[in-house]
Design a protein around this motif. Sequence first.
Motif, PDB file in Angstrom:
ATOM      1  N   LYS A 230      37.529  32.226  35.059  1.00 21.49           N
ATOM      2  CA  LYS A 230      38.275  33.492  35.113  1.00 21.49           C
ATOM      3  C   LYS A 230      37.666  34.466  36.125  1.00 21.49           C
ATOM      4  O   LYS A 230      38.332  35.376  36.600  1.00 21.49           O
ATOM      5  CB  LYS A 230      38.285  34.133  33.724  1.00 21.49           C
ATOM      6  CG  LYS A 230      39.081  33.311  32.711  1.00 21.49           C
ATOM      7  CD  LYS A 230      39.008  33.894  31.317  1.00 21.49           C
ATOM      8  CE  LYS A 230      37.676  33.631  30.669  1.00 21.49           C
ATOM      9  NZ  LYS A 230      37.567  34.106  29.286  1.00 21.49           N
ATOM     10  N   THR A 231      36.371  34.270  36.420  1.00 22.90           N
ATOM     11  CA  THR A 231      35.691  35.160  37.378  1.00 22.90           C
ATOM     12  C   THR A 231      34.777  34.336  38.263  1.00 22.90           C
ATOM     13  O   THR A 231      34.142  33.395  37.789  1.00 22.90           O
ATOM     14  CB  THR A 231      34.766  36.171  36.654  1.00 22.90           C
ATOM     15  OG1 THR A 231      35.476  36.748  35.576  1.00 22.90           O
ATOM     16  CG2 THR A 231      34.278  37.255  37.596  1.00 22.90           C
TER      17      THR A 231
ATOM     18  N   TRP B 240      35.592  38.375  41.926  1.00 21.98           N
ATOM     19  CA  TRP B 240      37.054  38.215  41.904  1.00 21.98           C
ATOM     20  C   TRP B 240      37.434  37.663  40.544  1.00 21.98           C
ATOM     21  O   TRP B 240      36.805  36.710  40.057  1.00 21.98           O
ATOM     22  CB  TRP B 240      37.528  37.263  43.014  1.00 21.98           C
ATOM     23  CG  TRP B 240      39.032  37.246  43.116  1.00 21.98           C
ATOM     24  CD1 TRP B 240      39.812  38.114  43.809  1.00 21.98           C
ATOM     25  CD2 TRP B 240      39.934  36.329  42.475  1.00 21.98           C
ATOM     26  NE1 TRP B 240      41.148  37.806  43.643  1.00 21.98           N
ATOM     27  CE2 TRP B 240      41.244  36.714  42.816  1.00 21.98           C
ATOM     28  CE3 TRP B 240      39.765  35.233  41.629  1.00 21.98           C
ATOM     29  CZ2 TRP B 240      42.377  36.045  42.364  1.00 21.98           C
ATOM     30  CZ3 TRP B 240      40.898  34.562  41.164  1.00 21.98           C
ATOM     31  CH2 TRP B 240      42.195  34.953  41.540  1.00 21.98           C
ATOM     32  N   ASN B 241      38.421  38.277  39.894  1.00 25.59           N
ATOM     33  CA  ASN B 241      38.799  37.766  38.572  1.00 25.59           C
ATOM     34  C   ASN B 241      40.295  37.821  38.361  1.00 25.59           C
ATOM     35  O   ASN B 241      41.007  38.603  39.003  1.00 25.59           O
ATOM     36  CB  ASN B 241      38.070  38.560  37.468  1.00 25.59           C
ATOM     37  CG  ASN B 241      38.864  39.770  37.028  1.00 25.59           C
ATOM     38  OD1 ASN B 241      39.681  39.711  36.113  1.00 25.59           O
ATOM     39  ND2 ASN B 241      38.647  40.897  37.712  1.00 25.59           N
ATOM     40  N   TRP B 242      40.722  36.919  37.499  1.00 28.41           N
ATOM     41  CA  TRP B 242      42.119  36.969  37.042  1.00 28.41           C
ATOM     42  C   TRP B 242      42.150  36.848  35.528  1.00 28.41           C
ATOM     43  O   TRP B 242      43.038  36.233  34.952  1.00 28.41           O
ATOM     44  CB  TRP B 242      43.004  35.960  37.757  1.00 28.41           C
ATOM     45  CG  TRP B 242      42.569  34.514  37.774  1.00 28.41           C
ATOM     46  CD1 TRP B 242      41.465  33.965  37.219  1.00 28.41           C
ATOM     47  CD2 TRP B 242      43.263  33.443  38.411  1.00 28.41           C
ATOM     48  NE1 TRP B 242      41.422  32.626  37.463  1.00 28.41           N
ATOM     49  CE2 TRP B 242      42.524  32.264  38.210  1.00 28.41           C
ATOM     50  CE3 TRP B 242      44.450  33.346  39.141  1.00 28.41           C
ATOM     51  CZ2 TRP B 242      42.910  31.019  38.696  1.00 28.41           C
ATOM     52  CZ3 TRP B 242      44.841  32.107  39.632  1.00 28.41           C
ATOM     53  CH2 TRP B 242      44.076  30.963  39.408  1.00 28.41           C
TER      54      TRP B 242
ATOM     55  N   HIS C 279      46.926  41.903  36.654  1.00 26.03           N
ATOM     56  CA  HIS C 279      47.423  40.524  36.510  1.00 26.03           C
ATOM     57  C   HIS C 279      48.709  40.412  35.691  1.00 26.03           C
ATOM     58  O   HIS C 279      48.982  39.365  35.110  1.00 26.03           O
ATOM     59  CB  HIS C 279      46.361  39.650  35.825  1.00 26.03           C
ATOM     60  CG  HIS C 279      44.951  39.959  36.176  1.00 26.03           C
ATOM     61  ND1 HIS C 279      44.486  39.920  37.471  1.00 26.03           N
ATOM     62  CD2 HIS C 279      43.894  40.314  35.408  1.00 26.03           C
ATOM     63  CE1 HIS C 279      43.191  40.235  37.462  1.00 26.03           C
ATOM     64  NE2 HIS C 279      42.817  40.491  36.239  1.00 26.03           N
TER      65      HIS C 279
ATOM     66  N   GLY D  38      44.686  38.506  42.086  1.00 25.10           N
ATOM     67  CA  GLY D  38      43.702  38.906  41.078  1.00 25.10           C
ATOM     68  C   GLY D  38      43.004  40.177  41.526  1.00 25.10           C
ATOM     69  O   GLY D  38      43.492  40.889  42.408  1.00 25.10           O
TER      70      GLY D  38
END
Length: 378
Positions: free
Chosen positions: A60-61, A87-89, A156, A244
């Motif tokens: 996720k990150t 960077w994450n989503w 998101h 993201g």
Amino acid sequence: MSADLSTVFTGIKFQNPFLLASAPPTESESNIMRAFEAGWGGVVTKTIGLHPVVNVAGPKTKFLRSNPETGTLSMNKGRGGVLQSSWNWELISDKPLDWWVPRLGRIKKAFPDRVLICSIMAGSGSDKELKAWQTLAKACQEQGADGLELNLSCPHMDRPDMGSNIGKDQAQCSFVTQVVKEVAKIPVWAKLTPASADMTVEAGAVFRGGADAVVSSNTFPSIPLLDPDSLEFEMNVDGLVSSGGLGGPSILPLSLANMVRMTQAYPDKAFSGIGGISDFNHALNYFLLGCGTVQVCTAAMLDHAVGPNVIKQLIAGMQRFLEKNASKGFKSLEDFRGLRRERVVSHSKIRRPEDSDYAGGYDAEGYADGELAGTRKS
Ligand SMILES: Cc1cc2nc3c(=O)[nH]c(=O)nc-3n(C[C@H](O)[C@H](O)[C@H](O)COP(=O)(O)O)c2cc1C
């Protein structure tokens, strides 16, 4: 005598102005307890919602690092080099409200003198969604939360009435704030998105809705880089990515630019700064531009999940700063908050050499006037 780091922000007393932002560091009771033990003045819980949450089938990150030795800028080529960004989503908390409720009560009982802010999120497209904001707000305040942070900024969301899609729309974010304020007995902070042409518009809207503070900001919309060998995105699921959020060092100057526009537009309002902070010198930028508290995510994630060394450094840095500047009369944050806010001006106000004038491109300097405008005189 050691310096006084305490401050009052939106009527809430903080031992120090440093909070963990809503994110993995605040996703559980044990993390939050550890964070308070480490010295954080406050935490904002991972965002709590009423909808079922299912994250992507993969990491996720990830953290993007620049390595001058290997010449790479990559999330996947080792931990060497310098951190550029996260960077994450990751979606909001995947734990339901009834998982959170008893934990919030226990946290507050264990640390009554630390600040617990609950981040909440619902939609805005129906009465049911608007009621969900109120349900979340009431449940958190009944457990002793000191304040609420409205997540108007999750980058998101596909739904047009959620997350940053609300935060980009001044009517929606003002209305949601008003709906929460109807039931809130504690301060309400609105966390805005940088995915906006001019954040002063949404800041004005949430203040009109009754927000006690603006929090800025959430992560910046972005995508991972492509790997030059595999031609795949460095982070993907089945070869696919989605927009993201970028956080960490690279967003510090970007977030400051948004922040100062808002603190200049609303100098008497309260602001909590987020974006790229890992030590006091970074936090100082937000304070000098007018913020009354700051929040940290990426740096804490990379420091034993809750940032014990980061908070130690923030506290020691602020103590040193106050001691060093005691002769200027700096006894607490209020003595230097906003001190450089008015130093950010329009381009034409920056001095030109040798007394020449510049009118921001509005006059015909160097060009013929009238029908010849745009053609050089000589
Ligand atoms: C993995 C991850 C999850 C996050 N989850 C949330 C969230 O649930 N709610 C929220 O308001 N912000 C969330 N954020 C945004 C952070 O709170 C913060 O605004 C952002 O990371 C910028 O701060 P930083 O530069 O210190 O990382 C998340 C950030 C990351 C990296």
